[in-house]
Design a protein around this motif. Structure first.
Motif, mmCIF file in Angstrom:
data_model
loop_
_atom_site.group_PDB
_atom_site.id
_atom_site.type_symbol
_atom_site.label_atom_id
_atom_site.label_comp_id
_atom_site.label_asym_id
_atom_site.label_seq_id
_atom_site.Cartn_x
_atom_site.Cartn_y
_atom_site.Cartn_z
ATOM 1 N N SER A 152 -2.963 6.433 8.409
ATOM 2 C CA SER A 152 -1.847 7.037 7.667
ATOM 3 C C SER A 152 -2.013 6.832 6.164
ATOM 4 C CB SER A 152 -0.524 6.421 8.118
ATOM 5 O OG SER A 152 -0.309 6.637 9.488
ATOM 6 N N ARG A 153 -1.650 7.880 5.398
ATOM 7 C CA ARG A 153 -1.771 7.836 3.943
ATOM 8 C C ARG A 153 -0.427 7.791 3.220
ATOM 9 N NH1 ARG A 153 -5.019 13.296 3.749
ATOM 10 N NH2 ARG A 153 -3.350 13.638 5.270
ATOM 11 N N SER A 154 0.669 7.911 3.969
ATOM 12 C CA SER A 154 1.993 7.907 3.356
ATOM 13 C C SER A 154 3.009 7.307 4.310
ATOM 14 C CB SER A 154 2.416 9.333 3.000
ATOM 15 O OG SER A 154 2.613 10.105 4.176
ATOM 16 N N TYR A 155 4.202 7.035 3.792
ATOM 17 C CA TYR A 155 5.289 6.512 4.624
ATOM 18 C C TYR A 155 5.628 7.473 5.758
ATOM 19 C CZ TYR A 155 10.037 5.126 5.968
ATOM 20 O OH TYR A 155 11.141 4.768 6.682
ATOM 21 N N GLY A 156 5.676 8.775 5.451
ATOM 22 C CA GLY A 156 6.012 9.764 6.471
ATOM 23 C C GLY A 156 4.999 9.800 7.596
ATOM 24 N N GLU A 157 3.717 9.777 7.262
ATOM 25 C CA GLU A 157 2.675 9.782 8.298
ATOM 26 C C GLU A 157 2.743 8.508 9.135
ATOM 27 O OE1 GLU A 157 -1.133 10.366 6.542
ATOM 28 O OE2 GLU A 157 -0.693 12.400 5.826
ATOM 29 N N ARG A 171 -5.577 -1.659 7.640
ATOM 30 C CA ARG A 171 -5.834 -0.458 8.442
ATOM 31 C C ARG A 171 -6.812 -0.740 9.595
ATOM 32 N NH1 ARG A 171 -3.871 3.990 5.781
ATOM 33 N NH2 ARG A 171 -3.459 3.755 3.543
ATOM 34 N N GLN A 175 13.358 0.401 4.784
ATOM 35 C CA GLN A 175 12.464 1.384 5.396
ATOM 36 C C GLN A 175 11.616 0.740 6.488
ATOM 37 O OE1 GLN A 175 10.670 2.742 1.681
ATOM 38 N NE2 GLN A 175 11.548 4.783 1.998
ATOM 39 N N THR A 232 0.812 -1.218 0.000
ATOM 40 C CA THR A 232 0.000 0.000 0.000
ATOM 41 C C THR A 232 0.845 1.267 0.000
ATOM 42 O OG1 THR A 232 -1.755 -1.155 1.218
ATOM 43 C CG2 THR A 232 -1.841 1.252 1.206
ATOM 44 N N LEU A 233 1.885 1.305 0.843
ATOM 45 C CA LEU A 233 2.674 2.526 1.025
ATOM 46 C C LEU A 233 3.981 2.516 0.234
ATOM 47 C CD1 LEU A 233 2.192 3.042 4.878
ATOM 48 C CD2 LEU A 233 0.840 3.989 3.004
ATOM 49 N N ASN A 234 4.260 1.430 -0.487
ATOM 50 C CA ASN A 234 5.449 1.336 -1.343
ATOM 51 C C ASN A 234 6.753 1.574 -0.559
ATOM 52 O OD1 ASN A 234 3.916 0.934 -3.781
ATOM 53 N ND2 ASN A 234 3.416 3.117 -3.720
ATOM 54 N N VAL A 235 7.008 0.732 0.446
ATOM 55 C CA VAL A 235 8.216 0.870 1.259
ATOM 56 C C VAL A 235 9.107 -0.355 1.051
ATOM 57 C CG1 VAL A 235 7.114 2.329 2.973
ATOM 58 C CG2 VAL A 235 7.096 -0.137 3.301
#
Length: 439
Positions: free
Chosen positions: A115-120, A184, A65, A58-61
């Motif tokens: 969360s919607r992104s890796y950073g979040e 989620r 990471q 989902t978040l492409n990590v």
């Protein structure tokens, strides 16, 4: 001299041939509630590794990471915040600190699911670490003030069943939810349960008087920050227990954060199969190991402290061939059969280290000393273990694209040897001390 006398009295009580005091019903109710909160604590902590594959999709990590989120980023908050939290809890109400911490990490777990992104997601995980820093050290001290010497190894062993039960429930619950709905939902539901537990906790657990079961007066001293810090880092027995535990956790967290991904990506398991079979291995094996280790410690420390060191030495030595078999195994059923060995044997160090630290320091220093133990062993194990395995897997991907995690996990074997060496060093100190006392 007064400090040494208190420690000696507690140790003597634990090793005497007289019948041991029996904890009352209230102590067991408190232990059950603290254990439940610890289950939630560890479930929150482990959910990311359990759901690594769908989170990656989902978040492409990358593996690296994931290792940073579950390792270094998390540990930076979890380990270092624990020190001021431990000092505060030693001087204030430990139950209130634990309740607030549970509320923080549970709210942050809900945020992980949103969360919607890796950073979040990374920020939410660091906040989980911030909250969980106030979870375990106050609980260690509360249990020690509810259970008398000679019963604490068993009580702490039962409490430390929280991680295996939390991990097993996380695998079963998280895997089933992710397979049926979405990863989620697992974070959101678990976080909401934790918020309810945080509200209920102070209604069930009452703050015990510090040192009441160790013969300490009605008004024990308040622990000073720097003297407690110096005391812990200047005592070889405490530091070797912490370093040996850290080396062991380098293996357990390095392996644990990537086991589900390893089984799915390189052994061919599905998420539904993980939710059943891997959950059973972790729940039964880890729980049995931690409980048995607590009983062993209570039995043998009545005569000698040497078991605090030798229990991890023997168990880790026996675990190595099973671990190698798990990583090597060509199929997931055979891999899980081998994995039963390490899940049972890898965790004898935990009850040993926790009980040793709680027995060796003054009652008013127990929370902070427990936090310092967690700082050392979790920064090494939780902080560096997953970070290393993730980075090693990325490194091996160019030369071993289909089994990069297998190659990374093989490199953890020498760390077992380091841990065994540190606990043997601790055993040597105990032998010399007991020889001097006998003379």
């Amino acid at each position: 001299m007064n400090d040494l006398a208190r420690t000696s009295d507690a140790a003597a009580a634990a090793r005497s041939d007289r019948p041991l005091p029996v904890p009352d019903r209230r102590a067991w109710v408190v232990l059950a509630m603290l254990w439940f909160v610890y289950v939630l604590n560890f479930l929150d902590r482990q959910l990311m590794s359990i759901l690594a594959k769908p989170i990656q999709d989902t978040l492409n990590v990358t593996d690296g990471q994931l290792g940073l989120i579950g390792g270094l980023y998390f540990a930076m908050f979890y380990c270092f915040i624990a020190i001021p939290v431990g000092w505060l809890a030693d001087r204030t109400n430990r139950v209130a600190v634990l309740s607030l911490a549970c509320g923080i990490w549970s709210a942050a777990t809900v945020a992980c699911g949103l969360s919607r992104s890796y950073g979040e997601f990374a920020f939410a995980r660091m906040t989980v670490g911030f909250g969980e820093a106030g979870g375990v050290p106050p609980s260690y001290a509360i249990i020690t003030d509810y259970f008398p010497p000679g019963r604490r190894g068993t009580a702490l062993g039962i409490y430390n069943l929280g991680p295996p039960v939390g991990a097993a429930l996380g695998i079963a619950f998280g895997g089933a939810i992710a397979a049926a709905f979405n990863w989620r939902y697992a974070f959101i539901v678990l976080g909401l349960v934790g918020l309810v537990a945080a509200a209920v906790l102070p209604m069930i657990v009452k703050e015990p008087r510090r040192g009441a079961l160790d013969g300490v007066g009605a008004k024990p001293e308040k622990a000073a920050f720097w003297p407690t810090l110096r005391m812990f880092f200047s005592r070889p027995t405490l530091m070797l227990a912490a370093l040996g535990s850290g080396a062991t956790q380098f293996v357990t967290y390095g392996l644990g954060n990537f086991t589900t991904l390893f089984l799915m990506r390189e052994k061919g398991m599905t998420l539904s199969e993980v939710a059943v079979w891997y959950a059973l291995v972790v729940g039964v094996g880890m729980s049995a190991g931690i409980y048995v280790s607590g009983r062993v410690i209570d039995h043998f420390t009545r005569k000698s402290k040497l078991v605090y060191a030798m229990a991890p030495v023997i168990s880790l030595s026996l675990a190595i061939p099973f671990y190698i078999g798990f990583v090597w195994a060509p199929t997931w059923p055979l891999a899980l059969a081998f994995l039963i060995g390490p899940t049972f044997l890898n965790y004898f160090y935990l009850s040993s280290a926790v009980a040793l630290v709680q027995e060796e320091v003054r009652p008013e220093q127990r929370v902070m000393s427990g936090a310092l133990l967690l700082l050392v062993m979790n920064f090494i194990g939780l902080g560096l273990g997953p970070t290393y395995v993730g980075a090693a897997s990325d490194f091996f991907r160019a030369s071993h694209p289909h089994n990069s995690l297998q190659m990374a996990l093989f490199t953890l074997v020498p760390i077992y040897v380091v841990a065994i060496g540190l606990f043997l060093w601790l055993a040597r100190i105990f032998r010399r001390t007991e020889a001097r006392q006998a003379a």
